[in-house]
Write a protein that holds these residues in place. Structure first.
Motif, short mmCIF file in Angstrom:
data_model
loop_
_atom_site.label_atom_id
_atom_site.label_comp_id
_atom_site.label_asym_id
_atom_site.label_seq_id
_atom_site.Cartn_x
_atom_site.Cartn_y
_atom_site.Cartn_z
N GLN A 1 0.83 -1.21 0.00
CA GLN A 1 0.00 0.00 0.00
C GLN A 1 0.86 1.26 0.00
OE1 GLN A 1 -3.45 -0.15 -0.45
NE2 GLN A 1 -2.75 -2.26 -0.79
N ILE B 1 1.87 1.68 -3.60
CA ILE B 1 0.75 2.14 -4.42
C ILE B 1 0.46 3.61 -4.14
CG2 ILE B 1 -1.74 1.90 -4.79
CD1 ILE B 1 -1.36 -1.12 -4.22
N LYS B 2 0.45 3.99 -2.89
CA LYS B 2 0.19 5.38 -2.51
C LYS B 2 1.25 6.31 -3.11
CE LYS B 2 1.13 6.50 1.71
NZ LYS B 2 1.05 6.55 3.21
N ASN C 1 0.74 6.59 -6.86
CA ASN C 1 -0.41 7.45 -7.14
C ASN C 1 -0.07 8.93 -6.99
OD1 ASN C 1 -2.04 5.26 -7.73
ND2 ASN C 1 -2.97 5.16 -5.69
N ALA C 2 0.95 9.20 -6.17
CA ALA C 2 1.39 10.58 -5.97
C ALA C 2 2.36 11.03 -7.06
CB ALA C 2 2.04 10.73 -4.60
N SER D 1 3.76 1.97 -14.18
CA SER D 1 3.82 2.47 -12.81
C SER D 1 2.48 2.33 -12.11
CB SER D 1 4.26 3.94 -12.81
OG SER D 1 4.34 4.44 -11.50
N GLY D 2 2.53 1.88 -10.87
CA GLY D 2 1.33 1.73 -10.07
C GLY D 2 0.64 0.39 -10.22
N GLU D 3 1.07 -0.41 -11.21
CA GLU D 3 0.46 -1.72 -11.40
C GLU D 3 1.32 -2.82 -10.78
OE1 GLU D 3 -1.21 -2.81 -15.06
OE2 GLU D 3 -2.01 -0.82 -15.51
#
Length: 329
Positions: free
Chosen positions: A149, A152-153, A156-157, A221-223
């Motif tokens: 997490q 992921i956070k 996302n930023a 990115s993010g996946e």
């Protein structure tokens, strides 16, 4: 690329470092002062002493193009909950922040299928499935969930972070060894008279290393990408070992209550008298449900190799024998 690697002294990390060097990249590896360096002996790389909570992490990362954050604390003992959170969650948060400050272009974060959980439908879980954190068995799995997490956070930023979720790797350089390596050793040492009814997704550790490099090259990115290969019952796994080594596979299965009872006595009672526990309760609880996964996404989008599992087993057995862990004769 100049790669910064955490966890390079471990099983997956040592294989990743070797792959990076073979592919012409340079490597700077973070090692704790107390870490055994056997897995990195003779390799042409730069070592920096430190840990994931060091305030000087940024300085260690400066000059690198990529971060491969492989390091994690692994323990199934319930007593290690605070250590797991500090190492896996806080450590991940710290190094991702340091990577941003150091100008790292892309990070590949090593999560685990442990963070995904087991699909209660019985179907192999893909990246789209997520078990509620309270359903994840044990502090280790929950710490990997919370660490993911963090990744992921941060992605996302706006930070460039690709997440990989290895299943159960098998192969050389399993120095500790891992629980799967320990199972192979118990088989080789004729210390496995019976088995439990469970299953796992297995993959050659060299394919896991390739999955990291391919994620850096092709991932989004993010996946997240499950790095896995074949789903096998534990009985099928042991039968494969038997075919490879000529040693007999156990034929009796144990009902779940027997190892669970032994683990409870071991971890909750005997430790009070100074005995080191040998069977973790959470490990037995995990084994009550087959842990099967679907790696289609990584195969399709990254080109994840799928080395046959018998080859992975052969490489693991040969390595353990060559290092004196066990004999095959």
């Amino acid at each position: 690329m100049k790669a910064f690697v955490t966890g390079g002294t471990g099983f997956v990390g040592a294989n990743l470092v070797r792959l990076l060097l073979q592919q012409g990249h340079s490597v700077r590896a973070l090692v704790r002062p107390s870490s055994a360096l056997d897995n990195l002996q003779g390799l042409d790389l730069e070592l920096v002493n430190g840990n994931l909570t060091d305030p000087n992490l940024v300085r260690s990362l400066v000059g690198c193009d990529a971060l491969f954050h492989v390091a994690a604390h692994y323990s199934l003992w319930q007593r290690d909950q605070s250590v797991l959170y500090r190492s896996n969650v806080i450590g991940t948060r710290n190094i991702l922040a340091a990577a941003k400050q150091a100008g790292i272009g892309r990070t590949v974060y090593t999560s685990s299928v442990a963070a995904i959980g087991v699909d209660p439908s019985g179907q192999p879980a893909s990246e789209l499935y997520q078990s509620p954190v309270e359903k994840l068995v044990g502090a280790y799995k929950q710490s990997k969930y919370w660490a993911e997490q963090e990744a992921i956070k941060t992605a996302n930023a706006g930070q460039d972070i690709v997440i990989v979720n290895p299943s159960t790797p098998i192969g050389a350089w399993d120095i500790k060894p891992t629980p799967t390596g320990e199972m192979i050793l118990r088989f080789l040492q004729r210390r496995m008279p019976a088995y439990v009814e469970t299953g796992l997704n297995f993959i050659h550790v060299e394919d896991v290393a390739w999955g990291h490099l391919l994620a850096w090259e092709k991932g989004i990115s993010g996946e997240r990408y499950i790095l896995g290969n074949q789903n096998l019952s534990l009985k099928q796994f042991l039968d494969s070992l038997s075919q490879l080594t000529g040693l007999p596979a156990p034929v009796r299965s144990l009902p779940a209550w027997i190892p669970l009872s032994v683990a409870w006595i071991d971890e909750k009672v005997l430790t009070r008298f100074g005995k080191a526990p040998s069977i973790p309760i959470d490990g037995v609880r995990m084994a009550q449900h087959p842990m099967y996964y679907d790696a289609t996404k990584a195969i399709r989008d990254l080109g994840l190799p799928q080395t046959p599992i018998p080859t992975a087993l052969k490489d693991a057995v040969n390595w353990f024998v060559s290092k004196g862990y066990a004999k095959t004769g």
